[in-house]
Structure formats: C-alpha cells, structure tokens
Design an enzyme around this catalytic site. Structure first.
Site, PDB file in Angstrom:
ATOM      1  N   LYS A  94      34.712  -5.095  55.238  1.00  0.00           N
ATOM      2  CA  LYS A  94      34.066  -3.592  55.592  1.00  0.00           C
ATOM      3  C   LYS A  94      34.850  -2.526  55.144  1.00  0.00           C
ATOM      4  CE  LYS A  94      33.414  -1.706  59.133  1.00  0.00           C
ATOM      5  NZ  LYS A  94      34.083   0.229  59.377  1.00  0.00           N
TER       6      LYS A  94
ATOM      7  N   ARG B 182      31.768   7.894  58.438  1.00  0.00           N
ATOM      8  CA  ARG B 182      33.131   8.973  57.811  1.00  0.00           C
ATOM      9  C   ARG B 182      33.791   7.658  56.612  1.00  0.00           C
ATOM     10  NH1 ARG B 182      34.793  11.321  61.526  1.00  0.00           N
ATOM     11  NH2 ARG B 182      36.818  11.482  60.189  1.00  0.00           N
TER      12      ARG B 182
ATOM     13  N   CYS C 176      34.400  11.473  66.405  1.00  0.00           N
ATOM     14  CA  CYS C 176      32.884  10.096  66.358  1.00  0.00           C
ATOM     15  C   CYS C 176      33.420   9.631  67.912  1.00  0.00           C
ATOM     16  CB  CYS C 176      33.462   8.965  64.982  1.00  0.00           C
ATOM     17  SG  CYS C 176      34.502   8.005  65.290  1.00  0.00           S
TER      18      CYS C 176
ATOM     19  N   VAL D 156      39.948  15.138  58.521  1.00  0.00           N
ATOM     20  CA  VAL D 156      40.170  15.032  57.407  1.00  0.00           C
ATOM     21  C   VAL D 156      41.619  15.894  56.540  1.00  0.00           C
ATOM     22  CG1 VAL D 156      38.217  13.862  57.103  1.00  0.00           C
ATOM     23  CG2 VAL D 156      38.317  16.209  56.762  1.00  0.00           C
TER      24      VAL D 156
ATOM     25  N   ILE E  66      46.410   4.916  67.992  1.00  0.00           N
ATOM     26  CA  ILE E  66      45.697   5.512  66.202  1.00  0.00           C
ATOM     27  C   ILE E  66      44.801   6.589  67.323  1.00  0.00           C
ATOM     28  CG2 ILE E  66      44.923   4.708  64.759  1.00  0.00           C
ATOM     29  CD1 ILE E  66      47.822   3.143  64.474  1.00  0.00           C
TER      30      ILE E  66
ATOM     31  N   ARG F 206      26.836  -2.312  61.707  1.00  0.00           N
ATOM     32  CA  ARG F 206      27.705  -2.021  60.884  1.00  0.00           C
ATOM     33  C   ARG F 206      28.862  -2.368  60.439  1.00  0.00           C
ATOM     34  NH1 ARG F 206      29.790   4.131  62.103  1.00  0.00           N
ATOM     35  NH2 ARG F 206      30.039   3.431  59.773  1.00  0.00           N
TER      36      ARG F 206
HETATM   37  C1  EPZ Z   1      40.547   3.071  58.716  1.00  0.00           C
HETATM   38  O1  EPZ Z   1      39.751   4.787  59.653  1.00  0.00           O
HETATM   39  C2  EPZ Z   1      39.137   2.092  59.581  1.00  0.00           C
HETATM   40  N1  EPZ Z   1      37.795   2.876  58.649  1.00  0.00           N
HETATM   41  C3  EPZ Z   1      38.915   2.710  60.473  1.00  0.00           C
HETATM   42  O2  EPZ Z   1      38.615   1.666  61.406  1.00  0.00           O
HETATM   43  C4  EPZ Z   1      40.716   1.963  61.424  1.00  0.00           C
HETATM   44  O3  EPZ Z   1      40.609   2.196  62.746  1.00  0.00           O
HETATM   45  C5  EPZ Z   1      41.734   3.275  61.048  1.00  0.00           C
HETATM   46  O4  EPZ Z   1      41.505   2.983  59.775  1.00  0.00           O
HETATM   47  C6  EPZ Z   1      43.410   2.603  61.270  1.00  0.00           C
HETATM   48  O5  EPZ Z   1      43.378   1.468  60.655  1.00  0.00           O
HETATM   49  C7  EPZ Z   1      38.397   2.552  57.541  1.00  0.00           C
HETATM   50  O6  EPZ Z   1      38.649   2.130  56.294  1.00  0.00           O
HETATM   51  C8  EPZ Z   1      36.264   3.061  57.079  1.00  0.00           C
HETATM   52  P1  EPZ Z   1      43.333   7.127  59.769  1.00  0.00           P
HETATM   53  P2  EPZ Z   1      40.374   5.998  59.233  1.00  0.00           P
HETATM   54  O7  EPZ Z   1      43.404   7.978  58.517  1.00  0.00           O
HETATM   55  O8  EPZ Z   1      40.920   6.175  57.700  1.00  0.00           O
HETATM   56  C9  EPZ Z   1      44.524  10.737  62.324  1.00  0.00           C
HETATM   57  C10 EPZ Z   1      36.028   0.266  62.048  1.00  0.00           C
HETATM   58  O9  EPZ Z   1      36.307  -0.259  63.624  1.00  0.00           O
HETATM   59  N2  EPZ Z   1      44.328  11.372  60.847  1.00  0.00           N
HETATM   60  O10 EPZ Z   1      44.033   5.967  59.403  1.00  0.00           O
HETATM   61  O11 EPZ Z   1      40.135   7.223  59.525  1.00  0.00           O
HETATM   62  C11 EPZ Z   1      43.011  10.017  63.107  1.00  0.00           C
HETATM   63  O12 EPZ Z   1      42.346  11.273  63.507  1.00  0.00           O
HETATM   64  C12 EPZ Z   1      36.969   1.384  61.535  1.00  0.00           C
HETATM   65  O13 EPZ Z   1      36.349  -0.492  61.121  1.00  0.00           O
HETATM   66  C13 EPZ Z   1      44.102  12.967  60.935  1.00  0.00           C
HETATM   67  O14 EPZ Z   1      44.484  13.357  62.257  1.00  0.00           O
HETATM   68  O15 EPZ Z   1      41.916   5.974  59.563  1.00  0.00           O
HETATM   69  C14 EPZ Z   1      43.292   8.780  63.554  1.00  0.00           C
HETATM   70  O16 EPZ Z   1      44.406   9.155  64.923  1.00  0.00           O
HETATM   71  C15 EPZ Z   1      37.523   2.283  62.699  1.00  0.00           C
HETATM   72  N3  EPZ Z   1      43.768  13.766  59.916  1.00  0.00           N
HETATM   73  C16 EPZ Z   1      44.831   8.471  62.909  1.00  0.00           C
HETATM   74  O17 EPZ Z   1      45.232   9.482  62.138  1.00  0.00           O
HETATM   75  C17 EPZ Z   1      43.394  12.604  58.634  1.00  0.00           C
HETATM   76  O18 EPZ Z   1      43.239  13.657  57.770  1.00  0.00           O
HETATM   77  C18 EPZ Z   1      44.445   7.026  61.716  1.00  0.00           C
HETATM   78  O19 EPZ Z   1      43.625   7.686  60.857  1.00  0.00           O
HETATM   79  C19 EPZ Z   1      43.331  11.201  58.900  1.00  0.00           C
HETATM   80  C20 EPZ Z   1      43.459  11.015  59.942  1.00  0.00           C
END
Ligand code: EPZ
Length: 423
Positions: free
Chosen positions: A22, A94, A118, A125, A330, A400
C-alpha cells in the site's frame, strides 16, 4: 457497517500470498503527474486507499484504468486540467499530500488541502513544505490549503531533513527529478517504499543515486517517459501475517515474503522463540513451543523496527511469558489498541511513548473497536488465540490497508467471518 467476528480456533497451517505494498503504491501512483506518457503499475493491492488515490488523480485530469481484477493500473496524465486537491479527498487519507511535489515539478503550480491530524498523531507536513521551498517553491497557506508555485520551475539544491520523514523524502524525490540541476537529500528516509519509488522513477529516465541510504542524489532531467513497474511486496502485510502463527501456533508460509524487508522485525520474533525460515516461495513462520518469550521493542525508521508493526507485536506480547516494554518513537499517539486489548484481558500500562505489557496465560474474546489501520488488525490477531468470540467494529479502517483478510486467514484454519449490519 461491517464487523468481523474471530474465534480462537487452535494452530494455523497453510499458505498466505502477500500483496503489493500500500505505502509504495500510494507514492508510485502520483508519478503519473511527472510524465505525459502512460505508467503501468502491476502487483497493485486492492484497497480503499488505492481507489481514493485513483479518484484524486482523475480529479486532476488523469486517466486511471484498472485491469486484472484491480491488480494492474494504467495511469495516464496526458494533460493536467485541474491543480487543486480538495479537502473532501485529502481529509480521507494523508497520502494525497504526495501529489504536491510532482504537480509542482510538472506544472509549476499546485493547490493542496492541508491534511489535518489523524488518530495516531498530529502529523504536520512542515518538512514537505520546507523541503520544496529549498527547491525554489513558494508556499502560501490560505483557508486550509497550501498554494504552491514555482516561478521559473524548481531548481536543485542540498537539503537536510531535521529528522527522517518517509513522505517528505518521497515528495522531494519526485519533485527533484524534473528540477534544474542536482539535488542532494540528506538524512533521507531509507524505507523499501522509497527504494521502490526511485526504481520506478529511474525506469522513467530519472537520474537517481543512493536510494536506500540516508543521502540521495538526483540529477534533474528535462522530461520523463512512461514505464511498467511491479509494486514491491508489502512488508507490513507480511509482518502482520507472520504474527498469525506466532500468536495462534502452527506453521504458515508467506508467499512472496522477503526476509530483507523485515529483518529487524524477524530478529525480534526469533528472540521471542518463533522460527522464521526462508523458503523457495517466501518465508515460513512456525511456533509450536507453547508460550513465546517476552521481548522489548523500540520503533525506529527503516532499517529499525517498523512503527506499522508495533500494534500487531503488542498483540503477540499480551500472552508472552514475562514483561515486555514497547517504545513508540515515531508517532505520539499510537497506543490506541492498548485499551481495546485490555478489554480482552491483556495487562498493559501506557506512559507516554512507553507501554509495559505483562503477559497473561490467555486472552478472552470481547467486542472491540478499531481506531486506526494497524490497531484494527492487531485486534484480529489477538482474537485468533483468544477464548470465545472477538467482535471487531469500524472495519473500514482495516479495508484501507488489508485485502481479503478473512479469506487469507480462514485458508489457514482460522475461524473468522465478516458480518454486514444493514441497520
Ligand atoms: C509513512 O507515513 C507511512 N504512510 C506510515 O504508514 C508510516 O507509519 C510512516 O511513513 C512511518 O514509517 C505512507 O507511506 C502512506 P513520516 P508518513 O513523514 O510519510 C513527523 C500505515 O499504517 N512529520 O515518516 O506520513 C510525523 O508526524 C501508515 O500504513 C513531521 O513532523 O510518515 C511523524 O511523527 C501510518 N513533519 C514522523 O515525522 C512532516 O512534514 C514520521 O512521519 C512530516 C512528518
């Protein structure tokens, strides 16, 4: 609304095919915005998030055609007729924010709704926006939307992420392929989904080095062409089903499973006393020695223990022999499954980012509620070894990210069925 009923039914035996990922597919689909030629994705998982991403891309003017019962998608963005990703779609999932980079790179403009928070965290972002600004984008936040422009087009640059973000790495990687000059991304995410994205982009003519390491270098090109790309296997679905025989006992072969994608996770299973072996067709997981051993787990970016397997691992540790500590690093709110597992008789104490799980002999079935995707499947796993019936509601969370859960588990002897409440 659907619910799923699971009854403990003894050890599992059989084979489970693992689908395409996914989280790879959700970043691969927006690459269509980077070329006027068709992009064909194969090994596509059949999930509601994929359908939503298809709708979003169609709203920009892309043609998205499914074949092979949805396992193959042809995406063709001959012309972009709309540059706005509406709140109504973005709030549902997202990953829609991943269209910002490619749309900016091709069109020099994009308007994307801010996703909002969420269940598992605030999930801002800011890293996406700051990163794209480093490539020359101008961002304006107005009425809940990001209004982005790239006067004169994007240009290369060196950008270091303050901490690892999978999504921000993917957004910039896509944008940098058409930027003028060289982009160097430092402290980039190393997830297999990032590697798969780079592989697809390279097949489209992009110049990328270092994907899978913390430093990725992209030499911008004038245009990209079409390609056909097989989506990498889903390591999170794989890990989830590796836990089914671990929790219920028995032996299950995960078809298409790859150890290199789940090494840190598999090591924890082995410490707990579960056998994980590579086979010609994938991975064989066996657990026939009574209670598993307690283990401590800390989630980290890849190649560390994946946060997307934390909830499922907690379900296993609920009946382990001893006390386990899980540390979630995370996301700030990713223990919503703990109170639901406690309804099944688990002994869990949560303090901030730490959960202490004291193993009990046996869980008991109960009505439980899904709060997010991974929490939902952890409750199904717990139900596989619980006494009596577990009834999971809010199953839309599960759909999902997991296709045909009931079929895959009942093929191995699980007692699991979906009931639709037309009320
Ligand atoms: C990806 O989310 C995955 N989703 C998530 O899977 C997964 O948990 C995550 O990576 C970590 O491995 C998809 O690929 C669609 P991040 P993403 O940016 O990209 C913070 C699932 O269950 N952050 O690596 O959104 C954020 O809040 C989902 O399939 C900022 O602060 O994750 C988090 O605490 C859930 N500012 C951390 O960084 C930003 O601009 C890591 O988020 C971006 C992120």
């Amino acid at each position: 609304m659907d619910s799923i009923i699971v009854k403990g039914n003894g050890p599992l035996n059989g084979q489970i095919p693992i689908a395409g990922a996914k989280n790879a597919c959700l970043t691969l689909m927006p690459v269509t915005l980077l070329t006027e030629e068709p992009v064909v994705l194969t090994n596509v998982p059949r999930l509601t998030d994929i359908t939503t991403m298809s709708d979003l891309l169609r709203s920009f003017g892309a043609e998205v055609t499914a074949a092979l019962d949805g396992q193959e998608l042809t995406l063709h963005s001959g012309a972009i007729t709309n540059h706005t990703a509406e709140y109504e779609i973005v709030r549902k999932f997202r990953a829609s924010f991943f269209v910002l980079g490619p749309m900016l790179a091709r069109e020099g403009q994009a308007v994307v709704s801010l996703p909002g928070g969420c269940a598992i965290g605030a999930r801002p972002v800011d890293l996406h926006l700051k990163g794209l600004e480093a490539l020359g984008a101008v961002m304006e936040l107005r009425d809940g939307y990001v209004h982005a422009t790239a006067p004169g087009g994007l240009h290369g640059g060196t950008h270091e992420f303050p901490f690892v973000s999978v999504g921000a790495t993917e957004n910039l990687l896509m944008a940098a392929t058409l930027a003028k000059g060289t982009t160097v991304l430092k402290n980039a995410a190393r997830e297999p989904e990032v590697v798969d994205l780079a592989k697809c982009l390279s097949a489209m003519g992009a110049q990328i080095d270092g994907a899978g390491t913390s430093t990725i270098t992209i030499q911008g090109v004038a245009r990209l062409h079409g390609t056909t790309h097989p989506v990498v296997v889903d390591r999170i679905e794989l890990g989830t089903y590796m836990l089914a025989p671990a929790i219920a006992g028995g032996s299950v072969e995960l078809l298409g499973g790859r150890l290199d994608l789940v090494r840190a996770f598999a090591e924890k299973l082995q410490v707990a006393g579960i056998s994980v072996a590579e086979t010609h067709n994938g991975l064989l997981v066996s657990q026939n020695n009574g209670r598993v051993r307690a283990v401590d787990v800390k989630t980290e970016p890849h190649p560390g223990f994946p946060t997307d397997l934390q909830a499922q691992m907690m379900a296993l540790l609920c009946t382990a022999d001893g006390v386990s500590v899980l540390e979630e690093t995370i996301f700030e709110n990713r223990f919503m499954h703990a109170p639901e597992l406690a309804r099944m008789g688990a002994d869990i104490e949560v303090h901030g980012g730490h959960a202490t799980v004291t193993g009990v002999e046996k869980l008991r079935g109960a009505p439980v509620m899904a709060t997010d995707l991974r929490a939902s499947v952890s409750l199904i796993l717990a139900g596989l070894a619980a006494e009596g019936e577990t009834v999971l509601s809010r199953v839309y969370h599960l759909d999902r990210g997991y296709e045909r859960v009931e079929e895959k588990l009942s093929a191995c002897g699980a007692s699991i069925q979906r009931v639709t409440d037309d009320g």
